[in-house]
Design a protein around this motif. Structure first.
Motif, short mmCIF file in Angstrom:
data_model
loop_
_atom_site.label_atom_id
_atom_site.label_comp_id
_atom_site.label_asym_id
_atom_site.label_seq_id
_atom_site.Cartn_x
_atom_site.Cartn_y
_atom_site.Cartn_z
N ALA A 95 0.91 -1.24 0.02
CA ALA A 95 0.02 -0.15 -0.03
C ALA A 95 0.90 1.23 0.13
N VAL A 96 1.96 1.19 0.60
CA VAL A 96 2.95 2.61 0.64
C VAL A 96 3.88 2.25 -0.45
N GLY A 97 3.84 1.34 -1.06
CA GLY A 97 5.28 1.17 -2.07
C GLY A 97 6.54 1.14 -1.31
N ALA A 98 6.60 0.49 -0.22
CA ALA A 98 7.96 0.40 0.65
C ALA A 98 8.94 -0.67 0.10
N SER A 99 10.19 0.00 0.27
CA SER A 99 11.20 -0.93 -0.14
C SER A 99 12.45 -0.74 0.91
N GLY A 100 13.54 -1.32 0.74
CA GLY A 100 14.46 -1.67 1.86
C GLY A 100 14.43 -3.08 2.26
N LYS A 101 15.37 -3.35 3.34
CA LYS A 101 15.60 -4.63 3.84
C LYS A 101 15.10 -4.54 5.11
N GLU A 102 14.83 -3.62 5.77
CA GLU A 102 14.78 -3.39 7.27
C GLU A 102 13.61 -2.57 7.57
N ILE A 103 12.91 -2.80 8.77
CA ILE A 103 11.79 -1.90 9.11
C ILE A 103 12.09 -1.56 10.54
N VAL A 104 12.07 -0.32 10.98
CA VAL A 104 12.37 -0.10 12.37
C VAL A 104 10.87 0.27 12.95
N ALA A 105 10.23 -0.61 13.74
CA ALA A 105 9.06 -0.53 14.30
C ALA A 105 9.22 0.15 15.81
N ARG A 106 8.38 1.23 15.87
CA ARG A 106 8.69 2.12 17.17
C ARG A 106 7.20 1.93 17.90
N ALA A 107 7.16 1.69 19.17
CA ALA A 107 5.97 1.96 19.92
C ALA A 107 6.03 3.18 20.69
N LEU A 108 4.86 3.62 21.17
CA LEU A 108 4.24 4.98 21.88
C LEU A 108 5.41 5.23 22.78
N ASN A 109 5.96 4.36 23.75
CA ASN A 109 6.87 4.62 24.67
C ASN A 109 8.44 4.53 24.19
N ASP A 110 8.51 4.58 22.67
CA ASP A 110 9.89 4.84 22.18
C ASP A 110 10.64 3.54 21.99
N TYR A 111 10.17 2.24 22.40
CA TYR A 111 10.60 1.06 22.27
C TYR A 111 10.74 0.62 20.68
N ALA A 112 11.89 0.24 20.49
CA ALA A 112 12.33 -0.12 18.88
C ALA A 112 12.59 -1.40 18.72
N ALA A 113 12.14 -1.90 17.54
CA ALA A 113 12.75 -3.32 17.22
C ALA A 113 12.92 -3.20 15.67
N ASN A 114 14.08 -3.95 15.25
CA ASN A 114 14.30 -4.01 13.77
C ASN A 114 13.81 -5.33 13.44
N ILE A 115 13.15 -5.18 12.13
CA ILE A 115 12.28 -6.48 11.65
C ILE A 115 12.78 -6.29 10.04
N PRO A 116 13.26 -7.61 9.79
CA PRO A 116 13.64 -7.72 8.33
C PRO A 116 12.50 -7.72 7.45
N VAL A 117 12.34 -6.91 6.49
CA VAL A 117 11.32 -7.02 5.63
C VAL A 117 10.85 -8.68 5.07
N SER A 118 11.70 -9.22 5.01
CA SER A 118 11.59 -10.68 4.62
C SER A 118 10.47 -11.47 5.57
N ASP A 119 10.38 -10.75 6.91
CA ASP A 119 9.75 -11.51 7.84
C ASP A 119 8.07 -11.46 7.35
N ALA A 120 7.97 -10.46 6.73
CA ALA A 120 6.41 -9.97 6.08
C ALA A 120 6.08 -11.03 5.13
N TYR A 121 6.76 -11.51 4.45
CA TYR A 121 6.56 -12.58 3.33
C TYR A 121 6.99 -13.74 3.99
N GLU A 122 7.62 -14.31 4.62
CA GLU A 122 7.93 -15.33 5.10
C GLU A 122 7.16 -16.03 6.30
N LEU A 123 6.82 -15.06 7.09
CA LEU A 123 6.17 -15.43 8.27
C LEU A 123 4.62 -14.58 8.37
#
Length: 175
Positions: A95-123
């Motif tokens: 929907a957003v036409g995203a590219s890249g290999k990694e996503i930084v997911a951030r929470a309201l409290n600023d906790y952040a996790a790195n998520i490989p883009v491949s997880d979206a498709y494989e998992l």
């Protein structure tokens, strides 16, 4: 009615900082809508109105316009089989036409996790909007929670993706 909606919006915007929420508002067919997720980074939105945007804000209503999926799984923070529904991360990527290999997911409290883009498709990673049929409040890990399907048949073993299951999700940055 318009005064009530304006008053409700004002109350929400004033009280969100008390919960550590960062918010923005955008217009919709029904007036101002609270944005719960901001997507930025390597994106090229498909919607003509957003094509030149450096970031795109989504309300719950916006997310519900994307294809919806239900996931039945266990988590290490809940008891028994749980039902989550929302948007597959891969559908949001499209929907957003995203590219890249990694996503930084951030929470309201600023906790952040790195998520490989491949997880979206494989998992089949889900951005949950509802938990057991109910919208999630901030105090209940909402309004959005990244859910990885568990290979476990019970919650007796630790999910290896726990550190990526960001609750109170507020931002995704594609790198």
């Amino acid at each position: 009615m318009r005064q009530i909606n304006a008053l409700t919006l004002a109350i929400v915007l004033v009280t969100l900082p008390l919960f550590g929420a960062k918010s923005s508002v955008h217009a919709s067919d029904h007036g101002a809508v609270l944005a719960v997720l901001t997507v930025s980074g390597l994106i090229s939105p498909r919607a003509e109105a957003d094509r030149d945007a450096e970031e795109v804000d989504f309300s719950i209503e916006d997310l519900e316009k994307l294809p919806q999926t239900e996931l039945r799984t266990h988590t290490d923070w809940t008891e028994g089989l749980q039902i989550f529904s929302g948007v597959l991360l891969k559908d949001l990527i499209e929907a957003v036409g995203a590219s890249g290999k990694e996503i930084v997911a951030r929470a309201l409290n600023d906790y952040a996790a790195n998520i490989p883009v491949s997880d979206a498709y494989e998992l089949s990673v889900l951005i949950a909007i509802k938990h057991n049929g109910q919208y999630m409040r901030i105090r209940d890990k909402g309004p959005l929670w990244i859910i990885y399907p568990s290979a476990q048949t019970s919650s007796s073993k630790v999910n290896p993706y726990n550190d990526r299951m960001v609750w109170q999700l507020s931002r995704l940055e594609f790198r």
